[in-house]
Write a protein that holds these residues in place. Structure first.
Motif, PDB file in Angstrom:
ATOM      1  N   VAL A  18       0.234  -1.752  29.032  1.00 30.81           N
ATOM      2  CA  VAL A  18       0.787  -0.420  29.240  1.00 30.81           C
ATOM      3  C   VAL A  18       1.654  -0.085  28.026  1.00 30.81           C
ATOM      4  O   VAL A  18       2.377  -0.949  27.518  1.00 30.81           O
ATOM      5  CB  VAL A  18       1.584  -0.324  30.567  1.00 30.81           C
ATOM      6  CG1 VAL A  18       2.823  -1.180  30.559  1.00 30.81           C
ATOM      7  CG2 VAL A  18       1.914   1.123  30.901  1.00 30.81           C
ATOM      8  N   ASP A  22       5.193  -1.855  23.805  1.00 30.61           N
ATOM      9  CA  ASP A  22       4.074  -1.992  24.729  1.00 30.61           C
ATOM     10  C   ASP A  22       4.108  -3.404  25.307  1.00 30.61           C
ATOM     11  O   ASP A  22       4.590  -4.331  24.657  1.00 30.61           O
ATOM     12  CB  ASP A  22       2.743  -1.796  24.005  1.00 30.61           C
ATOM     13  CG  ASP A  22       2.583  -0.408  23.405  1.00 30.61           C
ATOM     14  OD1 ASP A  22       3.470   0.445  23.583  1.00 30.61           O
ATOM     15  OD2 ASP A  22       1.551  -0.187  22.744  1.00 30.61           O
ATOM     16  N   ASN A  62       7.103   5.727  29.214  1.00 32.10           N
ATOM     17  CA  ASN A  62       7.454   4.858  30.331  1.00 32.10           C
ATOM     18  C   ASN A  62       8.859   4.284  30.222  1.00 32.10           C
ATOM     19  O   ASN A  62       9.152   3.224  30.767  1.00 32.10           O
ATOM     20  CB  ASN A  62       6.428   3.715  30.432  1.00 32.10           C
ATOM     21  CG  ASN A  62       5.089   4.214  30.923  1.00 32.10           C
ATOM     22  OD1 ASN A  62       5.010   4.944  31.902  1.00 32.10           O
ATOM     23  ND2 ASN A  62       4.031   3.840  30.211  1.00 32.10           N
ATOM     24  N   VAL A  71       2.106  -2.981  35.930  1.00 28.09           N
ATOM     25  CA  VAL A  71       1.161  -3.608  35.004  1.00 28.09           C
ATOM     26  C   VAL A  71       0.811  -5.024  35.461  1.00 28.09           C
ATOM     27  O   VAL A  71      -0.304  -5.494  35.233  1.00 28.09           O
ATOM     28  CB  VAL A  71       1.670  -3.574  33.548  1.00 28.09           C
ATOM     29  CG1 VAL A  71       2.806  -4.559  33.316  1.00 28.09           C
ATOM     30  CG2 VAL A  71       0.543  -3.796  32.553  1.00 28.09           C
ATOM     31  N   VAL A  99      -1.462   2.412  32.272  1.00 34.54           N
ATOM     32  CA  VAL A  99      -1.831   1.029  32.579  1.00 34.54           C
ATOM     33  C   VAL A  99      -3.343   0.906  32.478  1.00 34.54           C
ATOM     34  O   VAL A  99      -4.079   1.709  33.052  1.00 34.54           O
ATOM     35  CB  VAL A  99      -1.354   0.623  33.993  1.00 34.54           C
ATOM     36  CG1 VAL A  99      -1.862  -0.760  34.357  1.00 34.54           C
ATOM     37  CG2 VAL A  99       0.162   0.692  34.093  1.00 34.54           C
TER      38      VAL A  99
END
Length: 155
Positions: free
Chosen positions: A44, A100, A49, A64, A30
């Motif tokens: 992020v 993303d 993730n 985020v 982040v």
């Protein structure tokens, strides 16, 4: 998104604080991408993730967006006099994120003035921050409403 020369000082400051004080957030990747008075954005990466069914983990989407309260406070209030904290954050997931993501939030000038005045007078002041989290195609994947508080140092 990229950090621009207009706001890189605040974004870099936020990223430095996150790296030192909240390493788990930094380790997710982040990053504040922009921070100026009344505005903050973050991003992020999806890589690293993911969850058990191949989309971004819900906690990462939460993070985020949540960090914007600190980012916008750094850019909008005097950090030598005040610090922010989160009191509550509600998230609504709209769609799975497979790329993303970026989060954005704004705080209007009247609220900045009110919060500063109240923190000076009472030592603290609450403010609400709404954010939108979008994927690489600009699709909204989550929205948040956070209740933050600005507190005066030493009070």
């Amino acid at each position: 998104m990229s950090v621009t020369s207009e706001n890189s000082e605040f974004a870099q400051a936020v990223n430095g604080v996150v790296e030192a004080a909240v390493p788990v957030v930094h380790n997710m990747g982040v990053r504040a991408t922009s921070a100026r008075r009344g505005y903050a954005s973050s991003m992020v990466p999806v890589e690293g993730n993911g969850n058990h069914f191949g989309v971004m983990y819900a906690g990462v989407l939460f993070t985020v967006a949540e960090m914007l309260g600190g980012a916008i406070a750094v850019a909008s209030f005097d950090g030598t006099r005040y610090y922010p904290l989160v009191k509550d954050l509600r998230i609504t997931f709209k769609r799975p994120a497979t790329s993303d993501v970026c989060a954005e939030a704004t705080l209007d000038e009247d609220t900045i003035i009110r919060v500063t005045r109240e923190a000076d007078e009472a030592g603290k002041s609450d403010f609400t921050l709404e954010s939108t989290v979008t994927d690489a195609d600009g699709v909204v994947v989550a929205v948040t409403t956070g209740l933050y508080q600005l507190r005066a140092h030493g009070r």
